[in-house]
Design a protein around this motif. Structure first.
Motif, PDB file in Angstrom:
ATOM      1  N   TYR A  67       1.255  -1.136   0.013  1.00 49.61           N
ATOM      2  CA  TYR A  67       0.387  -0.306  -0.033  1.00 49.61           C
ATOM      3  C   TYR A  67       0.777   1.125  -0.068  1.00 49.61           C
ATOM      4  CZ  TYR A  67      -3.769  -3.585   0.482  1.00 49.61           C
ATOM      5  OH  TYR A  67      -4.657  -4.444   0.791  1.00 49.61           O
ATOM      6  N   ASN A  68       2.586   0.813   0.001  1.00 54.10           N
ATOM      7  CA  ASN A  68       2.726   1.944  -0.383  1.00 54.10           C
ATOM      8  C   ASN A  68       2.632   2.857   0.701  1.00 54.10           C
ATOM      9  OD1 ASN A  68       4.607   3.578  -2.263  1.00 54.10           O
ATOM     10  ND2 ASN A  68       3.305   5.054  -3.316  1.00 54.10           N
ATOM     11  N   VAL A  69       3.062   3.131   2.009  1.00 59.79           N
ATOM     12  CA  VAL A  69       3.145   3.613   3.325  1.00 59.79           C
ATOM     13  C   VAL A  69       4.428   3.549   3.710  1.00 59.79           C
ATOM     14  CG1 VAL A  69       2.059   3.476   5.333  1.00 59.79           C
ATOM     15  CG2 VAL A  69       1.125   2.441   3.480  1.00 59.79           C
ATOM     16  N   GLU A  70       4.930   4.367   3.658  1.00 56.00           N
ATOM     17  CA  GLU A  70       6.737   4.452   4.519  1.00 56.00           C
ATOM     18  C   GLU A  70       6.316   4.254   6.326  1.00 56.00           C
ATOM     19  OE1 GLU A  70       9.028   5.207   3.056  1.00 56.00           O
ATOM     20  OE2 GLU A  70       8.156   5.746   1.197  1.00 56.00           O
ATOM     21  N   GLU A  71       7.619   3.886   6.648  1.00 55.27           N
ATOM     22  CA  GLU A  71       7.339   3.604   8.054  1.00 55.27           C
ATOM     23  C   GLU A  71       6.891   5.326   8.976  1.00 55.27           C
ATOM     24  OE1 GLU A  71      10.933   1.736   9.568  1.00 55.27           O
ATOM     25  OE2 GLU A  71      10.916   0.515   8.315  1.00 55.27           O
ATOM     26  N   PRO A  72       5.936   5.279   9.752  1.00 51.40           N
ATOM     27  CA  PRO A  72       6.447   6.434  10.951  1.00 51.40           C
ATOM     28  C   PRO A  72       6.745   6.935  11.093  1.00 51.40           C
ATOM     29  CG  PRO A  72       4.954   4.731  11.672  1.00 51.40           C
ATOM     30  CD  PRO A  72       5.713   4.113  10.039  1.00 51.40           C
ATOM     31  N   LYS A  73       7.065   8.562  11.166  1.00 50.54           N
ATOM     32  CA  LYS A  73       8.508   8.696  12.519  1.00 50.54           C
ATOM     33  C   LYS A  73       7.934   9.367  13.366  1.00 50.54           C
ATOM     34  CE  LYS A  73      12.796   8.642   8.533  1.00 50.54           C
ATOM     35  NZ  LYS A  73      11.694   7.532   7.955  1.00 50.54           N
ATOM     36  N   THR A  74       6.755   9.861  13.450  1.00 49.95           N
ATOM     37  CA  THR A  74       5.760  10.569  14.246  1.00 49.95           C
ATOM     38  C   THR A  74       4.199  10.024  14.722  1.00 49.95           C
ATOM     39  OG1 THR A  74       4.700  12.404  12.319  1.00 49.95           O
ATOM     40  CG2 THR A  74       7.072  12.800  13.658  1.00 49.95           C
ATOM     41  N   TRP A  75       4.028  10.152  15.496  1.00 48.86           N
ATOM     42  CA  TRP A  75       2.561  10.423  15.758  1.00 48.86           C
ATOM     43  C   TRP A  75       1.502  10.012  14.597  1.00 48.86           C
ATOM     44  CZ3 TRP A  75      -0.304   6.385  18.972  1.00 48.86           C
ATOM     45  CH2 TRP A  75      -1.047   7.171  18.463  1.00 48.86           C
ATOM     46  N   GLU A  76       1.955  11.685  14.256  1.00 54.19           N
ATOM     47  CA  GLU A  76       0.527  12.418  12.813  1.00 54.19           C
ATOM     48  C   GLU A  76       0.891  11.311  12.129  1.00 54.19           C
ATOM     49  OE1 GLU A  76       2.560  14.057  14.915  1.00 54.19           O
ATOM     50  OE2 GLU A  76       0.772  15.303  15.735  1.00 54.19           O
ATOM     51  N   GLN A 103       1.820  -1.023  27.360  1.00 54.94           N
ATOM     52  CA  GLN A 103       3.024  -0.869  25.894  1.00 54.94           C
ATOM     53  C   GLN A 103       1.810   0.184  24.899  1.00 54.94           C
ATOM     54  OE1 GLN A 103       5.121  -5.065  24.745  1.00 54.94           O
ATOM     55  NE2 GLN A 103       2.535  -5.340  24.186  1.00 54.94           N
ATOM     56  N   LEU A 104       0.712   0.833  25.077  1.00 53.20           N
ATOM     57  CA  LEU A 104      -0.045   1.487  24.650  1.00 53.20           C
ATOM     58  C   LEU A 104       1.032   2.844  25.050  1.00 53.20           C
ATOM     59  CD1 LEU A 104      -2.804   0.281  23.081  1.00 53.20           C
ATOM     60  CD2 LEU A 104      -0.237   0.161  22.377  1.00 53.20           C
ATOM     61  N   LEU A 105       1.701   2.564  26.791  1.00 54.93           N
ATOM     62  CA  LEU A 105       1.835   4.110  26.610  1.00 54.93           C
ATOM     63  C   LEU A 105       3.340   4.406  26.466  1.00 54.93           C
ATOM     64  CD1 LEU A 105       0.559   3.916  30.917  1.00 54.93           C
ATOM     65  CD2 LEU A 105      -0.463   4.619  28.842  1.00 54.93           C
ATOM     66  N   GLN A 106       4.071   3.613  25.086  1.00 56.60           N
ATOM     67  CA  GLN A 106       5.020   4.496  25.438  1.00 56.60           C
ATOM     68  C   GLN A 106       5.703   5.861  24.870  1.00 56.60           C
ATOM     69  OE1 GLN A 106       6.948   1.242  27.327  1.00 56.60           O
ATOM     70  NE2 GLN A 106       8.180   2.379  25.450  1.00 56.60           N
ATOM     71  N   PHE A 107       4.106   6.252  23.813  1.00 60.42           N
ATOM     72  CA  PHE A 107       4.185   7.230  23.591  1.00 60.42           C
ATOM     73  C   PHE A 107       4.040   8.301  24.451  1.00 60.42           C
ATOM     74  CE2 PHE A 107       2.578   4.230  20.650  1.00 60.42           C
ATOM     75  CZ  PHE A 107       3.406   4.670  19.143  1.00 60.42           C
ATOM     76  N   ALA A 108       3.493   7.860  25.578  1.00 60.55           N
ATOM     77  CA  ALA A 108       3.552   9.095  26.862  1.00 60.55           C
ATOM     78  C   ALA A 108       4.352   9.036  27.364  1.00 60.55           C
ATOM     79  CB  ALA A 108       2.982   8.277  27.611  1.00 60.55           C
ATOM     80  N   PRO A 161      10.526   1.513  15.335  1.00 60.25           N
ATOM     81  CA  PRO A 161      10.789   2.285  16.095  1.00 60.25           C
ATOM     82  C   PRO A 161       9.420   3.613  16.671  1.00 60.25           C
ATOM     83  CG  PRO A 161      12.679   2.176  14.797  1.00 60.25           C
ATOM     84  CD  PRO A 161      11.730   1.835  14.403  1.00 60.25           C
ATOM     85  N   PHE A 162       9.507   3.189  18.247  1.00 66.45           N
ATOM     86  CA  PHE A 162       8.336   4.391  18.285  1.00 66.45           C
ATOM     87  C   PHE A 162       8.458   5.829  17.851  1.00 66.45           C
ATOM     88  CE2 PHE A 162       7.881   1.048  21.561  1.00 66.45           C
ATOM     89  CZ  PHE A 162       6.474   1.110  21.481  1.00 66.45           C
ATOM     90  N   PRO A 163       7.270   6.484  16.916  1.00 68.97           N
ATOM     91  CA  PRO A 163       7.730   7.421  16.857  1.00 68.97           C
ATOM     92  C   PRO A 163       7.779   8.148  17.665  1.00 68.97           C
ATOM     93  CG  PRO A 163       5.742   6.288  15.525  1.00 68.97           C
ATOM     94  CD  PRO A 163       6.119   5.269  16.843  1.00 68.97           C
ATOM     95  N   TYR A 164       8.627   9.720  16.948  1.00 66.22           N
ATOM     96  CA  TYR A 164       9.222  10.861  17.634  1.00 66.22           C
ATOM     97  C   TYR A 164       8.129  11.327  18.196  1.00 66.22           C
ATOM     98  CZ  TYR A 164      14.256   9.264  16.778  1.00 66.22           C
ATOM     99  OH  TYR A 164      14.925   7.672  17.137  1.00 66.22           O
ATOM    100  N   VAL A 165       8.079  11.910  19.034  1.00 65.75           N
ATOM    101  CA  VAL A 165       7.534  13.200  19.136  1.00 65.75           C
ATOM    102  C   VAL A 165       7.372  14.447  18.414  1.00 65.75           C
ATOM    103  CG1 VAL A 165       6.426  15.315  20.490  1.00 65.75           C
ATOM    104  CG2 VAL A 165       7.164  13.046  22.169  1.00 65.75           C
TER     105      VAL A 165
END
Length: 435
Positions: free
Chosen positions: A178-187, A213-218, A308-312
């Motif tokens: 689906y031509n999706v790039e690895e996300p680097k930010t939450w957006e 585990q979903l709190l990694q973003f926090a 990797p978890f996307p950066y802020v």
């Protein structure tokens, strides 16, 4: 449909930066309820007429543990080890019940960074004398960050055998299709989820009981706004934690938009259901412990990657949890000396090699360069860098906080509880349980 035995996680080469899952972990049988019940005679005779002591080990019944036990028993014919399979979702309760009964297992699995749950109740044996004898001989075999995850004050109450990294696995084939790039930010992650939804694929997979585990973003937000240490140490007012607020709002959006498998039932989806959907190619990104990497690669019909978890924001600080799978001895165990012998073998080169062979990362210094799996190398790559900030997860603050973060916080918000009310409940737990 292929299946795996999930394992609890991994995190290596963090000694220069900085300790307990997912929890994540091996799928075990219901025998965990027997962790406090003696099922065999503890004394017998070996074939030569010598006395044999049976010790009980509350741990995974996966092949790597059986191999370690076989090696240990071959070198120690006077000791037999009986596995009592772990119920990872209820491990603390089961272990404490066994200890309170007066008949606990002799060696027990638990997460090193949460060992305070037993130390605070005087339920864990102080291992410092064993680790430091002969000029710190045993202690010095461990990567400092990992063994220190098992330390309370100046004393060690557990030994780490495996580092754990909360991880996002992703289906590389779906991303390419689906031509999706690895996300680097939450957006970018949210935008990727929308693309997958348009094509009948769920962007996110995570099962009930491991929402922490979903709190990694926090933690990513807190690392970048300078509040990480304040909140992970239990010193900050959680109702004022902007990182948690933003993280909860983000996950409610993911839930409301139907990105999270299987949509409306996401909050109650089981491990088996979620993993089945992953293997069927219905989930693009799966949250689990990094130590399951080998299992996912082996059992998936598509190429698996580590995200990797996307950066802020790009270029920001990267928050990395210090968690370990560890072993400890209940304070009233009947055979502590035999238990120590088993733990020493378990964390020896021979024991740790079995850990590596099973697709998991090592906790000891001498075995760090023995990892040859590409996906584990990719996982290790997420743990290094000048921008990496290590921390111990908030679950270690208290058993009550652990349960709330693992089972309730994100689910409550997604189900309609306001972010403010959910954080107030967390703050009430902090005030009532954290010294």
């Amino acid at each position: 449909m292929k299946r795996v035995l999930p394992v609890v996680c991994s995190m290596a080469m963090l000694a220069s930066m900085m300790s307990g899952c997912s929890a994540s972990a091996d799928n075990q049988g219901t025998a965990a309820a027997e962790a406090g019940e003696s099922t065999v005679e503890t004394k017998a005779e070996d074939s030569s007429g010598g006395e044999v002591t049976t010790i009980r080990f509350y741990g995974s019944d996966a092949d790597y543990n059986r191999n370690i036990i076989a090696g240990f028993e071959a070198e120690n014919p006077d000791i037999k080890v009986e596995i009592v399979p772990v119920d990872f979702d209820n491990a603390e309760q089961v272990i404490k019940t066994g200890i309170a009964s007066g008949d606990p297992v002799d060696v027990s699995f638990f997460w090193g960074s949460q060992i305070s749950a037993f130390v605070d109740d005087d339920m864990a044996l102080d291992l410092t004398p064993y680790l430091t004898e002969n000029d710190n001989e045993w202690l010095n075999t461990f990567v400092p960050a990992y063994i220190d995850s098992c330390k309370i004050g100046d004393s060690y109450y557990a030994v780490a055998y495996q580092p754990v990294i909360e991880t996002i696995f992703y289906n590389k084939d779906l991303f390419a299709q689906y031509n999706v790039e690895e996300p680097k930010t939450w957006e970018e992650l949210a935008a990727a989820c929308e693309v997958f939804k348009e094509n009948g694929v769920y962007g996110i997979g995570n099962w009930n009981g491991q929402n922490h585990q979903l709190l990694q973003f926090a933690y990513q937000y807190m690392a970048n706004d300078g509040t990480l240490e304040e909140y992970t140490s239990g010193e900050g007012d959680f109702t004022q934690c902007q990182g948690l607020k933003t993280c909860l709002e983000n996950w409610k959006s993911v839930y409301d938009n139907g990105y999270w498998y299987p949509g409306e039932g996401a909050l109650t989806s089981t491990k088996e259901q979620t993993q089945a959907a992953w293997y069927q190619g219905n989930i693009a990104m799966l949250f689990d412990a990094g130590s399951n990497a080998g299992e996912y690669v082996e059992n998936s019909d598509f190429e698996v990657g580590i995200l990797p978890f996307p950066y802020v924001e790009e270029g920001g600080k990267y928050a990395l949890n210090t968690v370990t799978n560890a072993l400890f001895i209940p304070a009233n165990a009947k055979h502590p000396e035999e238990a120590v012998r088993f733990m020493k073998y378990y964390t020896s080169d021979a024991g740790i090699q079995e850990i590596i062979n099973s697709g998991r990362l090592p906790s000891t210094i001498s075995m760090q360069d023995k990892v040859d799996s590409q996906i584990l190398k990719d996982l290790l790559a997420t743990t290094v860098g000048d921008n990496v900030v290590g921390y111990v997860q908030m679950q270690g603050l208290s058993s009550e906080i652990n349960a709330y973060l693992q089972n309730d916080l994100i689910g409550a918000v997604c189900s309609g509880t306001s972010v403010e009310d959910a954080l107030q409940q967390l703050e009430d737990l902090r005030l009532s349980t954290v010294n």
